[in-house]
Design a protein around this motif. Structure first.
Motif, mmCIF file in Angstrom:
data_model
loop_
_atom_site.group_PDB
_atom_site.id
_atom_site.type_symbol
_atom_site.label_atom_id
_atom_site.label_comp_id
_atom_site.label_asym_id
_atom_site.label_seq_id
_atom_site.Cartn_x
_atom_site.Cartn_y
_atom_site.Cartn_z
ATOM 1 N N ALA A 1 -1.241 -6.647 -9.883
ATOM 2 C CA ALA A 1 -2.019 -5.552 -9.306
ATOM 3 C C ALA A 1 -1.289 -4.024 -9.831
ATOM 4 O O ALA A 1 -1.688 -3.124 -9.387
ATOM 5 N N PRO B 1 0.707 -1.273 -0.083
ATOM 6 C CA PRO B 1 0.017 -0.212 0.085
ATOM 7 C C PRO B 1 1.029 1.455 0.069
ATOM 8 O O PRO B 1 1.878 1.344 0.829
ATOM 9 N N GLY C 1 -10.650 -4.945 -6.070
ATOM 10 C CA GLY C 1 -9.079 -5.357 -5.948
ATOM 11 C C GLY C 1 -8.530 -4.746 -4.786
ATOM 12 O O GLY C 1 -7.641 -4.131 -4.669
ATOM 13 N N ALA C 2 -8.976 -5.526 -3.695
ATOM 14 C CA ALA C 2 -8.654 -5.280 -2.260
ATOM 15 C C ALA C 2 -7.415 -5.592 -2.000
ATOM 16 O O ALA C 2 -6.672 -4.653 -1.135
ATOM 17 N N GLY C 3 -6.655 -6.444 -2.541
ATOM 18 C CA GLY C 3 -5.444 -6.626 -2.292
ATOM 19 C C GLY C 3 -5.213 -7.156 -0.817
ATOM 20 O O GLY C 3 -5.948 -7.726 0.047
HETATM 21 N N1 GLN Z 1 -6.443 -1.973 -2.947
HETATM 22 C C1 GLN Z 1 -5.050 -2.461 -2.614
HETATM 23 C C2 GLN Z 1 -4.185 -1.071 -2.257
HETATM 24 O O1 GLN Z 1 -4.602 0.018 -2.636
HETATM 25 C C3 GLN Z 1 -4.530 -3.109 -4.074
HETATM 26 C C4 GLN Z 1 -4.193 -2.399 -5.216
HETATM 27 C C5 GLN Z 1 -3.771 -2.973 -6.452
HETATM 28 O O2 GLN Z 1 -3.527 -4.214 -6.055
HETATM 29 N N2 GLN Z 1 -3.761 -2.360 -7.361
HETATM 30 O O3 GLN Z 1 -3.113 -1.466 -1.678
#
Ligand code: GLN
Length: 307
Positions: free
Chosen positions: A231, A109, A141-143
């Protein structure tokens, strides 16, 4: 620093060396290797290798490293010198004042993304005024879950949905939700953008991959080699994920609901246009449709689904 000097400096990090001197030696080593924040990196790695807090390193500057601590520190230093970010070495990153677990399956992040959480919090009174039922926010795409977990922690009464296409990423998001006491309000679901969502959502949040495919090779090593490709890559023009989200955005947002999405440098207007064409509205008074980050770059696009 020539390779042999670096090897010597690494070897000097051995048992018996006082922690403060180890910290200074490490900072020097990292400065020579030219990362952005050598002093901070060195301190965090010394803390992790020794288990000492920041305060303890200052108060007990003369405390000697044990053999085990020194070995750990040398291993950490080698990884950092090979371009691995400190957050990856430690497996954690601070975001919006909380510590998040990260693994190789999730994006590390970034501080810019905190703006998305701030913007969502500014909408709280408007969202709560609108409906009697508890509001629902979805993170696409919460990661690691950094966005949605932070928001739930700051906003009691909000319910969350974390979507990601990667099962291991969803497991990280779940653990971060547990760590911050919001797991009972967060549902983690595997899905390709909005595909599993029937609506209705009050808030739709996303920090989707937005790097144009051809730019990936030119990214810093820290990013290119350590953030998951999934990502990062936003397809040929960087906007693929926004198009996928825009296709169903209007259908799943409640009237009066909001879309907040992070964008890459230079993408804000194109992304706003894409969502306007999908039927969302630039409301501007409650939140400007483009919010700049600290560097003045349009970083978050905020649009409303009209009542
Ligand atoms: N939402 C997550 C973050 O901002 C992942 C974003 C992504 O994988 N692009 O850290």
């Amino acid at each position: 620093m020539p390779k042999t000097d670096a090897a010597e400096a690494l070897a000097a990090l051995r048992a018996g060396l006082p922690v403060e001197r180890a910290r200074r030696a490490l900072a020097g080593l990292m400065r020579a290797a030219n990362p952005d924040t050598p002093a901070l990196d060195a301190r965090l790695l010394v803390q992790a290798a020794t288990g000492l807090s920041h305060a303890a390193i200052i108060a007990e500057a003369d405390r000697p490293l044990t053999a085990e601590q020194a070995a750990r520190l040398r291993a950490f230093a080698r990884r950092r010198l090979a371009g691995e970010p400190v957050s990856r070495i430690l497996g954690r990153r601070e975001f919006f004042g909380r510590v998040f677990e990260i693994t190789p399956h999730v994006l590390d992040p970034r501080p810019e993304t905190e703006l998305l959480v701030e913007a969502a919090l500014r909408l709280r009174p408007h969202v709560e005024r609108l409906h009697a039922t508890p509001p629902v926010a979805c993170d696409l795409g919460a990661g690691s879950g950094a966005i949605i977990v932070s928001l739930l922690a700051e906003w009691p009464g909000l319910h969350g949905l974390a979507l990601d296409i990667s099962p291991p990423a969803l497991r990280v998001a779940r653990r971060n939700a547990v760590r911050h006491g919001v797991a009972r309000r967060l549902l983690c679901v595997r899905g390709d953008w909005l595909e599993p969502v029937g609506g209705p959502l009050n808030l739709m949040l996303a920090n989707p991959p937005y790097i144009p495919q051809t730019d990936i090779a030119a990214l810093r090593r820290e990013v290119r080699e350590h953030d998951p490709h999934l990502a990062l890559s936003g397809g040929a023009d960087g906007l693929m994920a926004y198009r996928a989200i825009a296709r169903r955005a209007r259908a799943v947002l409640r009237p009066g609901g909001w879309l907040l999405t992070e964008v890459g440098a230079g993408q804000a207007k194109a992304v706003r246009e894409l969502f306007l064409r999908a039927g969302l509205t630039a409301e501007e008074t409650v939140l400007p449709s483009i919010l700049p980050d600290l560097a003045g770059i349009g970083r978050v696009v905020a649009l409303k689904a009209n009542n």
